[in-house]
Design a protein around this motif. Structure first.
Motif, PDB file in Angstrom:
ATOM      1  N   LEU A   1      11.317   6.239   5.997  1.00  0.00           N
ATOM      2  CA  LEU A   1      12.911   6.149   6.319  1.00  0.00           C
ATOM      3  C   LEU A   1      13.678   6.718   6.463  1.00  0.00           C
ATOM      4  O   LEU A   1      14.769   6.475   6.706  1.00  0.00           O
ATOM      5  CB  LEU A   1      13.137   4.549   6.241  1.00  0.00           C
ATOM      6  CG  LEU A   1      11.431   3.346   5.709  1.00  0.00           C
ATOM      7  CD1 LEU A   1      12.469   2.373   4.707  1.00  0.00           C
ATOM      8  CD2 LEU A   1      11.481   3.319   7.527  1.00  0.00           C
ATOM      9  N   GLU A   2      13.862   7.541   5.987  1.00  0.00           N
ATOM     10  CA  GLU A   2      15.248   8.767   5.483  1.00  0.00           C
ATOM     11  C   GLU A   2      16.447   8.375   4.793  1.00  0.00           C
ATOM     12  O   GLU A   2      16.795   8.677   5.312  1.00  0.00           O
ATOM     13  CB  GLU A   2      15.036   9.408   6.702  1.00  0.00           C
ATOM     14  CG  GLU A   2      14.236  10.181   7.510  1.00  0.00           C
ATOM     15  CD  GLU A   2      15.011  10.662   9.056  1.00  0.00           C
ATOM     16  OE1 GLU A   2      15.980  10.513   9.617  1.00  0.00           O
ATOM     17  OE2 GLU A   2      13.631  11.113   9.850  1.00  0.00           O
ATOM     18  N   LEU A   3      15.918   7.605   3.897  1.00  0.00           N
ATOM     19  CA  LEU A   3      16.136   7.037   2.896  1.00  0.00           C
ATOM     20  C   LEU A   3      16.931   7.818   1.809  1.00  0.00           C
ATOM     21  O   LEU A   3      15.434   8.117   1.333  1.00  0.00           O
ATOM     22  CB  LEU A   3      16.536   5.498   2.825  1.00  0.00           C
ATOM     23  CG  LEU A   3      16.335   4.635   4.610  1.00  0.00           C
ATOM     24  CD1 LEU A   3      15.956   2.841   4.101  1.00  0.00           C
ATOM     25  CD2 LEU A   3      18.113   4.811   4.293  1.00  0.00           C
ATOM     26  N   VAL A   4      17.468   7.884   0.919  1.00  0.00           N
ATOM     27  CA  VAL A   4      17.231   8.254  -0.361  1.00  0.00           C
ATOM     28  C   VAL A   4      17.886   6.801  -1.367  1.00  0.00           C
ATOM     29  O   VAL A   4      19.115   5.937  -0.973  1.00  0.00           O
ATOM     30  CB  VAL A   4      18.218   9.177  -1.675  1.00  0.00           C
ATOM     31  CG1 VAL A   4      17.763  10.768  -0.190  1.00  0.00           C
ATOM     32  CG2 VAL A   4      19.948   9.460  -0.572  1.00  0.00           C
TER      33      VAL A   4
ATOM     34  N   LEU B   1      10.645   5.450   1.089  1.00  0.00           N
ATOM     35  CA  LEU B   1      12.286   6.009   1.393  1.00  0.00           C
ATOM     36  C   LEU B   1      12.127   6.947   2.339  1.00  0.00           C
ATOM     37  O   LEU B   1      12.881   7.070   3.473  1.00  0.00           O
ATOM     38  CB  LEU B   1      12.751   6.073  -0.003  1.00  0.00           C
ATOM     39  CG  LEU B   1      13.137   4.838  -1.174  1.00  0.00           C
ATOM     40  CD1 LEU B   1      13.489   5.059  -2.478  1.00  0.00           C
ATOM     41  CD2 LEU B   1      13.705   4.104   0.412  1.00  0.00           C
ATOM     42  N   PRO B   2      10.832   7.732   1.385  1.00  0.00           N
ATOM     43  CA  PRO B   2      10.958   9.480   3.006  1.00  0.00           C
ATOM     44  C   PRO B   2      10.604   8.849   4.121  1.00  0.00           C
ATOM     45  O   PRO B   2      11.045   9.448   5.162  1.00  0.00           O
ATOM     46  CB  PRO B   2      10.044   9.898   2.104  1.00  0.00           C
ATOM     47  CG  PRO B   2       9.479   9.542   0.539  1.00  0.00           C
ATOM     48  CD  PRO B   2      10.251   8.482   0.465  1.00  0.00           C
TER      49      PRO B   2
ATOM     50  N   LYS C   1       4.434   3.175  13.722  1.00  0.00           N
ATOM     51  CA  LYS C   1       4.567   4.987  12.783  1.00  0.00           C
ATOM     52  C   LYS C   1       4.522   4.219  11.220  1.00  0.00           C
ATOM     53  O   LYS C   1       3.984   5.597  10.750  1.00  0.00           O
ATOM     54  CB  LYS C   1       6.204   5.545  13.544  1.00  0.00           C
ATOM     55  CG  LYS C   1       6.599   6.756  12.340  1.00  0.00           C
ATOM     56  CD  LYS C   1       7.983   7.461  12.292  1.00  0.00           C
ATOM     57  CE  LYS C   1       8.581   8.413  11.768  1.00  0.00           C
ATOM     58  NZ  LYS C   1       9.615   8.476  11.471  1.00  0.00           N
ATOM     59  N   PHE C   2       5.150   2.952  10.994  1.00  0.00           N
ATOM     60  CA  PHE C   2       5.357   3.311   9.488  1.00  0.00           C
ATOM     61  C   PHE C   2       4.137   2.108   8.924  1.00  0.00           C
ATOM     62  O   PHE C   2       4.051   2.064   7.457  1.00  0.00           O
ATOM     63  CB  PHE C   2       6.325   2.003   9.444  1.00  0.00           C
ATOM     64  CG  PHE C   2       7.940   2.140   9.319  1.00  0.00           C
ATOM     65  CD1 PHE C   2       7.935   3.730   9.479  1.00  0.00           C
ATOM     66  CD2 PHE C   2       9.018   1.735   9.650  1.00  0.00           C
ATOM     67  CE1 PHE C   2       9.284   4.153  10.051  1.00  0.00           C
ATOM     68  CE2 PHE C   2      10.371   1.866  10.502  1.00  0.00           C
ATOM     69  CZ  PHE C   2      10.448   3.698  10.324  1.00  0.00           C
ATOM     70  N   SER C   3       3.643   2.007   9.609  1.00  0.00           N
ATOM     71  CA  SER C   3       2.259   0.718   9.186  1.00  0.00           C
ATOM     72  C   SER C   3       0.463   2.389   8.901  1.00  0.00           C
ATOM     73  O   SER C   3      -0.046   1.477   8.807  1.00  0.00           O
ATOM     74  CB  SER C   3       2.003  -0.360  10.044  1.00  0.00           C
ATOM     75  OG  SER C   3       1.006   0.640  11.369  1.00  0.00           O
ATOM     76  N   ALA C   4       0.929   2.875   9.519  1.00  0.00           N
ATOM     77  CA  ALA C   4      -0.130   4.596   9.154  1.00  0.00           C
ATOM     78  C   ALA C   4      -0.648   4.194   7.707  1.00  0.00           C
ATOM     79  O   ALA C   4       0.841   4.629   6.895  1.00  0.00           O
ATOM     80  CB  ALA C   4       0.482   6.018   9.188  1.00  0.00           C
ATOM     81  N   GLY C   5      -1.618   3.563   7.172  1.00  0.00           N
ATOM     82  CA  GLY C   5      -2.156   3.792   5.934  1.00  0.00           C
ATOM     83  C   GLY C   5      -1.263   2.326   4.763  1.00  0.00           C
ATOM     84  O   GLY C   5      -2.002   3.048   3.557  1.00  0.00           O
TER      85      GLY C   5
ATOM     86  N   GLY D   1       0.759  -1.321   0.436  1.00  0.00           N
ATOM     87  CA  GLY D   1       0.554   0.125   0.076  1.00  0.00           C
ATOM     88  C   GLY D   1       0.427   0.815  -0.089  1.00  0.00           C
ATOM     89  O   GLY D   1       0.363   2.635   0.162  1.00  0.00           O
ATOM     90  N   LYS D   2       2.192   1.073  -0.112  1.00  0.00           N
ATOM     91  CA  LYS D   2       3.460   2.246  -0.104  1.00  0.00           C
ATOM     92  C   LYS D   2       4.540   1.611  -0.927  1.00  0.00           C
ATOM     93  O   LYS D   2       4.696   0.569  -0.653  1.00  0.00           O
ATOM     94  CB  LYS D   2       3.731   2.639   1.352  1.00  0.00           C
ATOM     95  CG  LYS D   2       2.948   3.677   1.765  1.00  0.00           C
ATOM     96  CD  LYS D   2       2.976   3.793   3.573  1.00  0.00           C
ATOM     97  CE  LYS D   2       2.152   4.435   4.270  1.00  0.00           C
ATOM     98  NZ  LYS D   2       2.843   4.876   5.532  1.00  0.00           N
TER      99      LYS D   2
END
Length: 80
Positions: free
Chosen positions: A22-25, A19-20, A65-69, A12-13
């Motif tokens: 997780l603050e990754l590029v 990446l944003p 936090k990551f599972s929102a949406g 779903g993401k």
């Protein structure tokens, strides 16, 4: 020799949302042996998986936090 890793799969993401979060590029470099601290891949099933050479990354607080949406599945492996 062994593993001390974790991974998180997102449904779903996709890359542009994960990446944003997780603050990754994306470096654009392939990591076929998963030797980098972090690597990721989009699967044909629509899941986006992020692999960490860090057993402790997939904490309950981060997963909340990551599972929102979206749907999140995580795994930790400590094997020596």
């Amino acid at each position: 020799m062994g593993y001390s890793i974790s991974w998180i799969a997102f449904q779903g993401k996709g890359r542009d949302q994960v990446l944003p979060l997780l603050e990754l590029v994306d470096t654009g470099e392939a990591d076929e042996a998963n030797e980098s601290p972090v690597s990721a891949a989009a699967l044909p099933t629509g899941w986006y998986v992020v692999f960490f050479n860090d057993y402790l990354f997939a904490t309950p607080e981060r997963l909340t936090k990551f599972s929102a949406g979206c749907v999140v599945v995580a795994c930790q492996v400590e094997e020596h």
